[in-house]
Design an enzyme around this catalytic site. Structure first.
Site, PDB file in Angstrom:
ATOM      1  CB  THR A  41      -0.950   0.006   1.216  1.00  0.00           C
ATOM      2  OG1 THR A  41      -1.990   0.959   1.008  1.00  0.00           O
ATOM      3  CG2 THR A  41      -0.210   0.334   2.513  1.00  0.00           C
ATOM      4  CB  CYS A  46      -4.505   6.455   5.025  1.00  0.00           C
ATOM      5  SG  CYS A  46      -5.855   7.216   4.104  1.00  0.00           S
ATOM      6  CG  HIS A  63      -5.013   2.266   3.005  1.00  0.00           C
ATOM      7  ND1 HIS A  63      -4.133   2.310   1.948  1.00  0.00           N
ATOM      8  CD2 HIS A  63      -5.261   3.566   3.317  1.00  0.00           C
ATOM      9  CE1 HIS A  63      -3.865   3.578   1.642  1.00  0.00           C
ATOM     10  NE2 HIS A  63      -4.550   4.353   2.468  1.00  0.00           N
TER      11      HIS A  63
END
Length: 199
Positions: A41, A46, A63
């Site tokens: 990711t 985030c 996430h």
């Protein structure tokens, strides 16, 4: 918030760099696996929690971002319920797949200051503090973390071994900032359910 607000990543592919199957986890997604594969990711404000059973190697990654608004420090605020659901969905899927709660360990990443100016309290700091507090309350040990700072991060996590790789990115990554702004805007438009069903 319903379980449908967190989606299982469907972007599965063979990663030539790591020479194994991989899943790319986007904002609002999670992935869990019993196989030897990579979970990847890219994070700005985030946060991703990478959680695994250190004995069996069953593990996964989420996430997520806390929506702004509400009472950031309130124990029952809408944003906290959203974050708790994102964590519970991943943990529940691991347990259903055979992970043992007492064997769970976590590595956490993200919470960079890339969306500054969007709200009075830095969203990255809120996300980072939330994930630390949540895992502490659930008695899941954080064995590694790379949180806050001003840099976005690319993360590769290998649940079978627990190995995690982090690459700091340019803080001016406009595409990442745009993706997170869109994600943040979408969160504001979705109501968050008042109840969470725990596994």
């Amino acid at each position: 918030m319903s379980a449908s607000d967190q989606h299982l990543s469907k972007y599965i592919y063979f990663d030539r760099h790591f020479r194994c199957m991989a899943a790319r986890v986007l904002p609002g997604e999670f992935y869990f696996t019993t196989s030897d594969m990579a979970l990847l990711t890219v994070l700005g404000s985030c946060v991703s929690a990478c959680i695994r059973d250190r004995v069996s190697g069953i593990g996964g990654m989420n996430h997520f971002m806390l929506p702004s608004g509400g009472e950031p420090d309130g124990p029952a605020s809408a944003s906290m319920r959203y974050g708790a659901m994102a964590m519970e969905i991943l943990i529940n899927q691991l347990l259903k797949s055979g992970a043992v709660r007492s064997n769970l360990e976590a590595k956490v990443f993200g919470g960079g200051r890339v969306l500054s100016g969007m709200q009075s309290m830095n969203v990255g700091e809120r996300n980072a503090q939330f994930v630390r507090d949540y895992l502490r309350a659930e008695q899941i040990a954080i064995v590694a973390q790379d949180l806050n700072d001003i840099h976005p991060r690319k993360v590769a996590y290998f649940p079978r071994s627990g190995r995690a790789l982090v690459k700091k990115l340019e803080s001016t990554d406009k595409q990442l900032v745009q993706v997170e702004k869109q994600y943040s805007s979408a969160l504001q438009e979705r109501p968050v359910a008042g109840e969470i069903e725990l596994f």
